[in-house]
Design a protein around this motif. Sequence first.
Motif, mmCIF file in Angstrom:
data_model
loop_
_atom_site.group_PDB
_atom_site.id
_atom_site.type_symbol
_atom_site.label_atom_id
_atom_site.label_comp_id
_atom_site.label_asym_id
_atom_site.label_seq_id
_atom_site.Cartn_x
_atom_site.Cartn_y
_atom_site.Cartn_z
ATOM 1 N N VAL A 162 39.949 32.278 11.521
ATOM 2 C CA VAL A 162 40.667 31.066 11.898
ATOM 3 C C VAL A 162 42.070 31.210 11.317
ATOM 4 O O VAL A 162 42.260 31.134 10.105
ATOM 5 C CB VAL A 162 39.984 29.798 11.363
ATOM 6 C CG1 VAL A 162 40.771 28.554 11.778
ATOM 7 C CG2 VAL A 162 38.542 29.720 11.866
ATOM 8 N N THR B 287 41.661 30.865 16.889
ATOM 9 C CA THR B 287 40.429 31.517 16.443
ATOM 10 C C THR B 287 40.357 32.904 17.076
ATOM 11 O O THR B 287 40.485 33.033 18.302
ATOM 12 C CB THR B 287 39.200 30.685 16.840
ATOM 13 O OG1 THR B 287 39.280 29.398 16.232
ATOM 14 C CG2 THR B 287 37.918 31.371 16.387
ATOM 15 N N THR C 127 33.023 33.687 8.410
ATOM 16 C CA THR C 127 34.258 33.024 8.845
ATOM 17 C C THR C 127 35.329 33.222 7.781
ATOM 18 O O THR C 127 35.071 33.039 6.587
ATOM 19 C CB THR C 127 34.045 31.511 9.060
ATOM 20 O OG1 THR C 127 33.027 31.314 10.041
ATOM 21 C CG2 THR C 127 35.339 30.846 9.527
#
Length: 291
Positions: free
Chosen positions: A14, A34, A92
């Motif tokens: 991100v 993203t 992530t």
Amino acid sequence: MRPVLVVGDLATDVVAVLSGEPAPGSDRPASIRTRGGGAGANVAVHLGRLGVPVTFAGCIGADAAGSALLGELTAAGVDLAVRVVPAAATGTIVSLVEPGGQRSMLADRGANLDLAPGDVPAPASGEHLHLSGYTLLDPRPRPAGLAALASAAAAGATTSLDPASTGPLTAYGVDRWLADTAGVTLVLPNADEARLLTGCADVADAARALAARHPAVAVTLGAEGALWCSGDVLVHRPALPTEVVDTTGAGDAFTAGLLAAWLADEQPTPAGLLDAGLALAATAVARPGAR
């Protein structure tokens, strides 16, 4: 072209590109996107796009993010040896990019921490193993990283490794890292990592010290380019002029460009190897995201 097995992280990046300096306690407009990330996967995707036969070994969660990342790798020509971990989420990484391209990263490695020795195929003779240093810097995936290095050594395969990041590397322990990676053919630190691993203030001295331990060393210097050191040979090449948008993944792009040149049938010079890495890194930093 020799085939490459890449072992490391696969994650969603991100990327928030800030319009100005961070504003603690207030708001700051940003462009947020993203994209695919993970140091190991970045190298694999770049290699695949360069036409290098490459397999990526890693772990994802049983979620849409993981499926999308696998689709991106496949589209880039990467073969997959990826295990789905039902109880974990795909990794992530949040990257905050300040004006000028400097970034700060917040990591939730998720399923990447579940990598086990059985997840990594044994390299074949003539194959090359590239191991992302992040694999060694956490106690859970560390056995998989060590097993990959041991398997490559047993097969007579060449190996490369990036130290990953000074923060976790310091926590892991420099002496332990040096012991774990003693047999690696090519080490690819940035300047800060090279200084940390050797205790040398001068980056050229650090490169020489690492080259006393490994057959070859390539040190990235950011805007100053890169160094190659092998034996008594020390070569510097400048970075290519480019407008820096985001430095995320620049080292991974450099690694892939250099490896593609190094593993080709030709015998490039150290300057040629550095130029190949720096050219791909210049392309990477000119756009948001790691790849």
